[in-house]
Design an enzyme around this catalytic site. Structure first.
Site, mmCIF file in Angstrom:
data_model
loop_
_atom_site.group_PDB
_atom_site.id
_atom_site.type_symbol
_atom_site.label_atom_id
_atom_site.label_comp_id
_atom_site.label_asym_id
_atom_site.label_seq_id
_atom_site.Cartn_x
_atom_site.Cartn_y
_atom_site.Cartn_z
ATOM 1 N N ASN A 1 5.738 7.593 1.582
ATOM 2 C CA ASN A 1 4.466 7.415 1.051
ATOM 3 C C ASN A 1 3.383 8.788 2.311
ATOM 4 O OD1 ASN A 1 4.481 5.307 -0.566
ATOM 5 N ND2 ASN A 1 5.112 4.204 1.211
ATOM 6 N N ASP B 1 0.731 -1.094 -0.001
ATOM 7 C CA ASP B 1 0.010 0.090 0.021
ATOM 8 C C ASP B 1 0.857 1.281 -0.073
ATOM 9 O OD1 ASP B 1 -1.679 1.934 0.271
ATOM 10 O OD2 ASP B 1 -2.801 1.386 2.191
ATOM 11 N N HIS B 2 1.272 1.868 -1.086
ATOM 12 C CA HIS B 2 2.290 2.768 -1.283
ATOM 13 C C HIS B 2 1.553 3.983 -2.120
ATOM 14 C CE1 HIS B 2 6.475 1.600 -0.595
ATOM 15 N NE2 HIS B 2 5.719 1.129 0.272
ATOM 16 N N GLY C 1 4.895 3.047 8.953
ATOM 17 C CA GLY C 1 4.800 3.824 7.707
ATOM 18 C C GLY C 1 6.395 4.186 7.123
ATOM 19 N N GLU C 2 6.363 4.772 6.079
ATOM 20 C CA GLU C 2 7.527 5.345 5.567
ATOM 21 C C GLU C 2 7.539 6.886 5.028
ATOM 22 O OE1 GLU C 2 9.468 2.710 2.365
ATOM 23 O OE2 GLU C 2 7.738 1.404 2.873
#
Length: 321
Positions: A110, A37-38, A106-107
């Site tokens: 994104n 999911d990105h 997360g990241e």
């Protein structure tokens, strides 16, 4: 024996092909499917990034038995956790109970797109804990209120809930996130075959819960071609999570991996058509205590052939592991 899944890789595949891949994964015998999911791919060369939740809804209708899972969704910035709860509950209904919500902290890649900046890791973990609490609260049904330091919900209610609450698998890479996974999760998600992480999860309250991992492979009858493709599309992974979670854009991943060599990637990614190499890589996860492992085929060029190889050779060999 671990269950072997297939990864629907949004960063390298158009939306309609992802749905077709889910159908094929079910047909050839994979035990489940996960989806990334990105908002961005890690590298521009990967070329895609459709909205995972739309793909999931289509995949739920196109498949009959295949369990589906996010690997993973971040509920702390790009999505409010109340919205994640609604999406996950709807997927639970659409899939007739075949959906697991995988969540992670997360990241930057994104989450920065909504313009709120990127908090330090301790803050992200605090936000992550609250987000999971909000989701679990809403899964109970009825009108719910929540007041936290980072998230609030005001008389929120999910009107469409599956018969059983959607399981939540929590991604972890260190002690702080493992504690969150053990306390609030129904399973653990980890990227590396780290037995100490699995042991801590079990000792902290996760005993008997599923542990999900992921392994990239690059199938190609021509091993040299596989190594070239893995380096071109997967070199971003060599940097490790502490770097990957902080970089803001594909251009930064490209710059950070300029010195990564093809052999560096091939050390981590089984390349070619050697079933034995994949079996040994999977064995590292099973011996570390993983109960589920999703394979990623790097690149779209050999996707059809990868499925054929998996059906005829790879999956039978992994069943004997």
């Amino acid at each position: 024996m671990a269950e072997i899944g297939f990864t629907l890789m949004c960063e390298q595949t158009p939306a309609k092909e992802l749905v077709e891949d889910a159908v094929t994964a079910e047909r050839v015998g994979f035990d489940y499917a996960v989806i990334s999911d990105h908002y961005f791919p890690w590298l521009e060369e990967m070329g895609h990034s459709p909205y995972a939740w739309s793909v999931l809804g289509a995949a739920a209708q196109a498949t009959e038995r295949l369990p589906l899972m996010t690997y993973v969704t971040c509920p702390i910035m790009r999505y409010h956790p109340a919205v994640v709860a609604q999406k996950a509950a709807t997927m639970g209904v659409l899939s007739d109970g075949r959906f697991t919500l995988g969540v992670g902290a997360g990241e930057n890649l994104n989450e920065h797109v909504v313009g709120h900046g990127w908090p330090p890791v301790n803050t992200r973990h605090e936000m992550f804990r609250e987000a999971i609490e909000v989701i679990k609260e809403l899964f109970q049904g009825g009108y719910r209120n929540y007041r936290g330091e980072y998230f609030d919900i005001d008389s929120a209610r999910l009107f469409d809930l599956p018969e059983r609450p959607v399981p939540i698998a929590v991604a972890a890479s260190g002690e702080q996130s493992v504690d969150i996974a053990a306390e609030l999760g129904d399973g653990l998600v980890a990227t590396d075959p780290d037995g100490s992480l699995v042991e801590k999860f079990a000792a902290s309250g996760g005993e008997g819960k599923p542990v999900y991992g992921q392994l990239a492979v690059c199938y190609d009858p021509d091993k040299d071609a596989a190594v070239e493709r893995a380096h071109r599309l997967w070199r971003w992974s060599v940097a490790g999570w502490k770097v990957m979670s902080e970089l803001p854009a594909p251009v930064n991943f490209a710059a950070a991996t300029e010195t990564v060599r093809p052999e560096d990637v091939a050390e981590k990614v089984p390349c070619g058509a050697d079933v034995g190499a994949v079996v040994e890589a999977v064995r590292q996860y099973t011996e570390a205590g993983f109960t589920h492992l999703a394979l990623v085929q790097v690149g779209r060029e050999r996707q059809r052939e990868f499925f054929e190889w998996s059906e005829k050779e790879l999956l039978p060999a992994l069943r004997d592991l």
